[in-house]
Design a protein around this motif. Structure first.
Motif, PDB file in Angstrom:
ATOM      1  N   VAL B 632       1.328 -18.158  -1.991  1.00 33.31           N
ATOM      2  CA  VAL B 632       1.046 -16.937  -2.738  1.00 33.31           C
ATOM      3  C   VAL B 632       2.407 -16.428  -3.200  1.00 33.31           C
ATOM      4  O   VAL B 632       3.244 -16.072  -2.360  1.00 33.31           O
ATOM      5  CB  VAL B 632       0.337 -15.887  -1.867  1.00 33.31           C
ATOM      6  N   VAL B 633       2.660 -16.425  -4.494  1.00 31.88           N
ATOM      7  CA  VAL B 633       3.989 -16.089  -5.018  1.00 31.88           C
ATOM      8  C   VAL B 633       3.867 -14.837  -5.882  1.00 31.88           C
ATOM      9  O   VAL B 633       3.022 -14.781  -6.767  1.00 31.88           O
ATOM     10  CB  VAL B 633       4.564 -17.251  -5.848  1.00 31.88           C
ATOM     11  N   ASP B 634       4.705 -13.861  -5.597  1.00 34.27           N
ATOM     12  CA  ASP B 634       4.713 -12.689  -6.483  1.00 34.27           C
ATOM     13  C   ASP B 634       6.107 -12.497  -7.035  1.00 34.27           C
ATOM     14  O   ASP B 634       7.069 -13.105  -6.574  1.00 34.27           O
ATOM     15  CB  ASP B 634       4.226 -11.437  -5.742  1.00 34.27           C
ATOM     16  N   THR B 635       6.214 -11.645  -8.032  1.00 35.52           N
ATOM     17  CA  THR B 635       7.516 -11.353  -8.633  1.00 35.52           C
ATOM     18  C   THR B 635       7.868  -9.894  -8.347  1.00 35.52           C
ATOM     19  O   THR B 635       8.412  -9.202  -9.188  1.00 35.52           O
ATOM     20  CB  THR B 635       7.455 -11.591 -10.152  1.00 35.52           C
ATOM     21  N   GLY B 636       7.562  -9.496  -7.128  1.00 45.14           N
ATOM     22  CA  GLY B 636       7.742  -8.079  -6.788  1.00 45.14           C
ATOM     23  C   GLY B 636       9.117  -7.756  -6.254  1.00 45.14           C
ATOM     24  O   GLY B 636      10.091  -8.461  -6.530  1.00 45.14           O
ATOM     25  N   MET B 637       9.162  -6.704  -5.442  1.00 46.47           N
ATOM     26  CA  MET B 637      10.459  -6.147  -5.024  1.00 46.47           C
ATOM     27  C   MET B 637      11.139  -6.980  -3.947  1.00 46.47           C
ATOM     28  O   MET B 637      12.323  -6.850  -3.717  1.00 46.47           O
ATOM     29  CB  MET B 637      10.273  -4.715  -4.514  1.00 46.47           C
ATOM     30  N   GLY B 638      10.371  -7.825  -3.237  1.00 44.42           N
ATOM     31  CA  GLY B 638      10.990  -8.675  -2.229  1.00 44.42           C
ATOM     32  C   GLY B 638      11.329  -7.898  -0.953  1.00 44.42           C
ATOM     33  O   GLY B 638      11.074  -6.705  -0.832  1.00 44.42           O
ATOM     34  N   MET B 639      11.922  -8.636  -0.010  1.00 47.80           N
ATOM     35  CA  MET B 639      12.240  -8.018   1.281  1.00 47.80           C
ATOM     36  C   MET B 639      13.674  -8.322   1.639  1.00 47.80           C
ATOM     37  O   MET B 639      14.201  -9.367   1.278  1.00 47.80           O
ATOM     38  CB  MET B 639      11.335  -8.600   2.384  1.00 47.80           C
ATOM     39  N   ASP B 640      14.311  -7.390   2.371  1.00 50.76           N
ATOM     40  CA  ASP B 640      15.637  -7.725   2.898  1.00 50.76           C
ATOM     41  C   ASP B 640      15.454  -8.594   4.141  1.00 50.76           C
ATOM     42  O   ASP B 640      14.341  -8.824   4.599  1.00 50.76           O
ATOM     43  CB  ASP B 640      16.439  -6.451   3.206  1.00 50.76           C
ATOM     44  N   GLU B 641      16.579  -9.012   4.698  1.00 53.68           N
ATOM     45  CA  GLU B 641      16.526  -9.985   5.796  1.00 53.68           C
ATOM     46  C   GLU B 641      15.774  -9.414   7.020  1.00 53.68           C
ATOM     47  O   GLU B 641      14.921 -10.070   7.613  1.00 53.68           O
ATOM     48  CB  GLU B 641      17.968 -10.368   6.183  1.00 53.68           C
TER      49      GLU B 641
END
Lengths: 204, 837
Positions: B632-641
């Motif tokens: 499931v791939v999105d182009t959203g804000m992502g996550m830090d480590e």
């Protein structure tokens, strides 16, 4: 109180006074009744008490008189009191000597008259009643050789007649006179103490 | 000066005693003699008076007998010669008979009644009563009373007193003279003795001796006194000697005491040091107890050691028993420039053997006065950087090595035994605290798991309630939809007169109705039990993906659209994807969660890609493929480590109030159950890829062949039972248009009656019954029919149909289930299948 009421009920003190008056009246009546009866009785009583004293004296004489040994059959033979004539003592003598002894001898009473005068010799004390005052000599004569203490009362010239002791009344008291010579003649020893009490009757 | 008896001189005392004793003796003797005389005189007087009374009694017998009071008085008057007779009386019986009184002027009162025989003394008189007894008759005829005065007795007493007084007067001077002469025999030697004693006590000269006067008791006293003086002289000398000795001993003892005081002072200092260390230990324990995190505890301990124990280097290693290695956990350097060369960074592994601290494993504290002497490389390096002296204390919990505390100083042999002991005690405390911290974190984990479980259970309860409600709604909607779809179908199939436009619109109505039925069918996905007991069945992931896309359409398309955003849905599905073993509902929910997360991660819109393919753990490609993958791939804000690391934890959420923190945790749980794995790849502002690994099943059975052709079944004789007239009408219409002959019944009972009636001439080939009917429902009808005629097939038509089929729980005695609204294709297929049997 003083002005208002004319009639009033009796007070307590008034009632007491009335009661006292009644009691007084009753007592007075009783006293009068007694005095009415008194004289006759007093006279009788005086005579009776004198005889009573004399009965006692008869007993007492036994204590102050010594009989010779042959007067008694045995050492404890009774002392016989003989009475000649009308016995004036009634029960007095009997009650005096009841249960009494002198030198361990009991007493015995023997009534005698003129017929049985022979028995007078067996007596230790012979009382001659006033009723026999006329036959005194005869009676005394019958015992003149025997150790018999002869006693009489109210008989004039008894001692002169050969009697030993005679009662008489002096100052309302019973006294007696003693003829010791007569006693000594029949070997009776009368104690000095008794003799000391002997009086001489004055006058007839 | 008091002139009391004790203060008189011995000379006076002796005289006084002699005089006093003789006088008292004389007096006592005289009094006794006088007393005896008086007593005997009174005795004889009493006898005389009795005799007199007897005499009178004897004389008065006749007077009493013959009551001659005069005679009695005469007798009594004879008493006039006896001057001491005060009064007399004769009684006859109890009556006074005759009386006599000495004084004619003041006649005495005579007692009115006689008393018993006897005599008695009154203060001034002697009184005698005597009975008068007739000697011949033995009768008591009266009594005699005599009263005598005691003048004669008093005269005698006076005379005695005079004689005694006179005697005393003459004897006193004689006694005085004698006692004066005799007392000197005693007082002279005593005064000599006293003078000697006084001379000694004033002069202190014990060589003086008293003069002896004779060989009597006083002479012996003088001798004894002189002997005593001799002894005192000797003892005095001995005492002087002893005193000198004692002083010497005191001096020695004082010296000893001073030494002991010094010793004690030293001991006290040691004790104070000990106390300081204990307070430090206490302080450290306190600091440690405030912390729960292991690393922070270790750091706090090292800081305290550096500050309070002047340690130049301190570090803590944790021991890994599997690899027998020490892992550096905390380091504290006082002078990092000097000790930096040691390269002791956190997390560095040192084999225990190389550390030279293997003795710690047996629980011993290792003291290294000179590290340079040791062989171990670690200790050698310490010496190289100038730390020559070190102590290593083991941290043991339950007798197992847990870690090592090492402290070092630059000066050789600079740790005292007290400090070593302190470090040992400290290490015990630290070990305990560290163990506590570990336990604490374990407890926290357990607690979190417990909470997660609780949440899950709660959510399941909620979903079940919702699902039950939803299925009820679905049933009613399906019932309502049946005529719409059915009649539209019938119109399309039968009415040839319809215009092309009308047909098109009619077909729209039918499709829309069918869509509604689909939507309702999906509601049941809520109503699924997830007890983990469900068997894993072969599944087509692609199909699953399609379903989820459909289901979540409102979230990824409708809602963002209402805000003016656009989420592009892309699918990249491998066409020949092998089936995987799994539970459809769980996987559907997991995928739903992932997709919703992805949509949430793109608040500005973006592209959501769903991809399936076959690959290994490290790459794509069919060759050597071990897993089926779903991305499931999105182009959203992502996550830090940090977030990426923790996102799978339960209750970890970045959505604030909106999120439960359970979503990804649930996905993780689902993957665990499917023996799969989850991988999260993300970078801030670059989007996130969630990759699910499913193991490749060893052998996947091919899906059962379904009847593909919708062959028309032969004409059949069919009984249709339904309580709804509209449905009876529809079914009749549908079936008759296909060439069947149809009988209808409006209840379960009338259906059975019709069946029984038809058996004798033309039996029904197939019976179609509704499930939900009053009085006798479809199940009961089916049961009765099957008992009467097991060979007759029974089809059940119900609004629950979709759920029953999906769950696989066909009612007993039923050969097939048709869901409402019945589609002619389905109906035909079912009838064809039954007709073939």
């Amino acid at each position: 109180m003083s002005g208002g009421m004319k009639y009033s009920l009796p007070t307590t003190s008034e009632r007491a006074r009335r009661l006292a008056a009644w009691v007084l009246r009753l007592a007075l009546a009783l006293l009068i009744g007694c005095l009415w009866q008194a004289p006759a009785t007093a006279q009788d009583t005086a005579a009776t008490s004198e005889y009573q004293v004399e009965a006692a004296f008869l007993y007492h004489f036994a204590k102050f008189v010594e009989w010779p040994a042959e007067a008694f059959a045995e050492t404890n033979s009774p002392i016989t009191i003989g009475i000649v004539g009308e016995d004036p003592f009634g029960d007095a003598l009997e009650s005096t000597i009841r249960n009494k002894t002198v030198d361990n001898r009991p007493f015995r009473i023997l009534h005698l008259d003129m017929k049985s005068l022979a028995d007078a010799k067996r007596c230790h004390i012979l009382f001659i009643a006033p009723s026999e005052r006329r036959r005194v000599s005869e009676i005394l004569d019958s015992v003149k050789n025997n150790s018999v203490l002869t006693v009489s009362t109210r008989i004039d010239r008894f001692l002169q007649a050969g009697g030993m002791i005679n009662f008489f009344i002096e100052d309302k008291k019973v006294r007696f006179e003693i003829n010791n010579d007569q006693a000594r003649r029949v070997s009776l020893k009368i104690s000095a103490k008794l003799l000391n009490l002997s009086r001489h009757k004055e006058g007839p | 000066m008091k002139l009391g008896l004790p203060n008189l001189s011995i000379k006076r005392k002796l005289m006084l005693i002699t005089m006093g004793v003789s006088t008292v003796a004389l007096l006592l003797f005289s009094i006794a003699f006088a007393g005896y005389e008086l007593v005997s005189f009174r005795h004889s007087m009493r006898g005389d008076l009795r005799g007199l009374a007897e005499l009178i009694a004897n004389q008065s017998t006749a007077a009493l007998s013959f009551e001659d009071a005069d005679n009695a008085r005469e007798i009594l008057n004879a008493l006039r010669t006896r001057t001491h007779i005060v009064s007399a009386g004769v009684y006859k019986g109890a009556r006074l008979f005759a009386g006599y009184s000495r004084s004619s002027t003041a006649p005495e009162n005579l007692p009115q009644r006689p008393e018993p025989d006897g005599s008695r003394f009154e203060p001034e008189h002697l009184i005698v009563f005597h009975r008068v007894i007739d000697p011949r008759s033995g009768e008591t005829i009266g009594a005699v009373y005599l009263k005598s005065d005691l003048l004669e007795v008093h005269d005698r007493l006076v005379r005695f007193t005079e004689i005694i007084g006179l005697f005393m007067l003459f004897s006193l001077p004689v006694t005085l003279l004698l006692s004066f002469l005799l007392q000197r025999l005693i007082s002279r030697p005593l005064s000599d003795l006293a003078a000697t004693a006084r001379a000694i006590s004033t002069g202190g000269n014990y060589s003086l001796r008293a003069l002896k006067h004779g060989h009597d008791d006083l002479g012996q006293l003088t001798d004894s006194f002189n002997d005593m003086l001799g002894q005192i002289q000797a003892q005095d000398a001995a005492l002087q000697q002893a005193h000198a000795k004692l002083e010497k001993r005191v001096e020695e003892r004082t010296r000893d005491l001073q030494e002991e005081v010094l010793k004690r002072q030293r001991a006290q200092e040691a004790l104070q040091q000990q106390l300081a260390r204990i307070s430090l230990l206490n302080q450290i324990t306190h600091v440690v107890s405030e912390r729960q995190d292991l690393t922070r505890i270790l750091h706090a301990v090292l800081r305290q050691l550096e500050e309070n124990l002047q340690v130049e280097l301190g570090f803590m290693c944790l021991y890994e028993p599997e690899t027998e290695q020490l892992v550096v956990s905390a380091v504290r350097e006082k002078n990092p420039k000097q000790t930096g060369k040691l390269d002791l960074s956190s997390g560095k592994h040192i084999p225990l053997v190389q550390s030279g601290l293997a003795a710690c494993k047996t629980g011993k504290t290792v003291y290294l006065p000179d590290c340079g002497q040791a062989d171990a490389p670690l200790l050698k390096r310490l010496a190289d950087v100038g730390l020559h002296c070190a102590v290593a204390a083991p941290l043991t919990v339950e007798e197992k090595l847990f870690g090592i505390l090492l402290v070092a100083r630059s000066i050789h042999d600079s740790f005292s035994s007290g400090e070593c002991e302190f470090l040992r005690m400290l290490s015990e405390q630290v070990a305990l605290a560290a163990h506590q911290a570990q336990l604490h974190s374990q407890l926290e984990t357990a607690y979190n798991e417990l909470r997660q479980t609780q949440q899950t259970v709660m959510q399941q309860d909620r979903l079940r309630a919702l699902g039950q409600m939803a299925s009820g709604i679905a049933h009613d909607i399906n019932n309502a939809l049946t005529p719409v779809v059915g009649f539209a179908q019938m119109l399309l199939e039968r009415e040839t007169s319809l215009s092309a436009g009308g047909k098109k619109q009619l077909s729209y109505i039918r499709t829309a109705g069918e869509d509604v039925a689909h939507i309702v069918a999906r509601l049941r996905e809520f109503y699924r039990r997830r007890d983990g007991q469900e068997p894993l069945v072969p599944l087509d992931l692609n199909k699953l993906v399609q379903q989820v896309i459909e289901m979540t359409r409102p979230r990824w398309r409708d809602i963002p659209q209402s805000k003016g955003l656009m989420v592009h849905m892309q699918t990249d599905l491998a066409s020949d994807l092998p089936q995987v073993l799994g539970t459809a509902s769980e996987l559907r929910e997991a995928l739903t969660n992932l997709m919703l997360n992805a949509v949430d991660a793109m608040p500005e819109g973006g592209t959501l890609t769903l991809r399936t393919y076959v690959g290994g753990p490290r790459g794509q490609g069919k060759r050597g493929a071990t897993h089926v993958l779903l991305e499931v791939v999105d182009t959203g804000m992502g996550m830090d480590e940090e977030t990426r690391r923790r996102c799978l934890e339960p209750f970890f959420s970045t959505k604030g109030q909106r999120g439960t923190g359970m979503g990804l945790a649930m996905v993780y749980g689902v993957m665990e159950r499917h023996e799969g794995r989850i991988e999260v790849l993300s970078e801030p502002s670059k989007g996130t890829t969630i990759r699910l690994y499913f193991p490749m099943p060893a052998k996947v059975s091919a899906p059962a062949d379904e009847v593909t052709e919708s062959a028309l079944p032969p004409p059949l004789h069919i009984l249709c039972i339904d309580d709804e007239p509209l449905l009876r009408e529809l079914m009749k219409g549908l079936l008759e248009s296909d060439g069947h002959t149809v009988a209808v019944a409006d209840s379960g009972q009338s259906g059975i009656d019709a069946f029984r009636a038809a058996r004798h001439h033309r039996a029904f080939d197939v019976i179609i019954t509704d499930l939900g009917m009053p009085f006798l429902d479809g199940r009961q009808v089916a049961r009765i029919l099957k008992t009467e005629s097991p060979g007759t097939p029974v089809l059940m038509l119900t609004g629950w149909g979709a759920f029953m089929k999906a769950d696989g729980d066909l009612p007993a005695h039923v050969d097939g289930v048709l869901s409402k609204p019945p589609r002619s294709k389905e109906l035909r297929e079912s009838l064809a299948r039954l007709a073939r049997r």
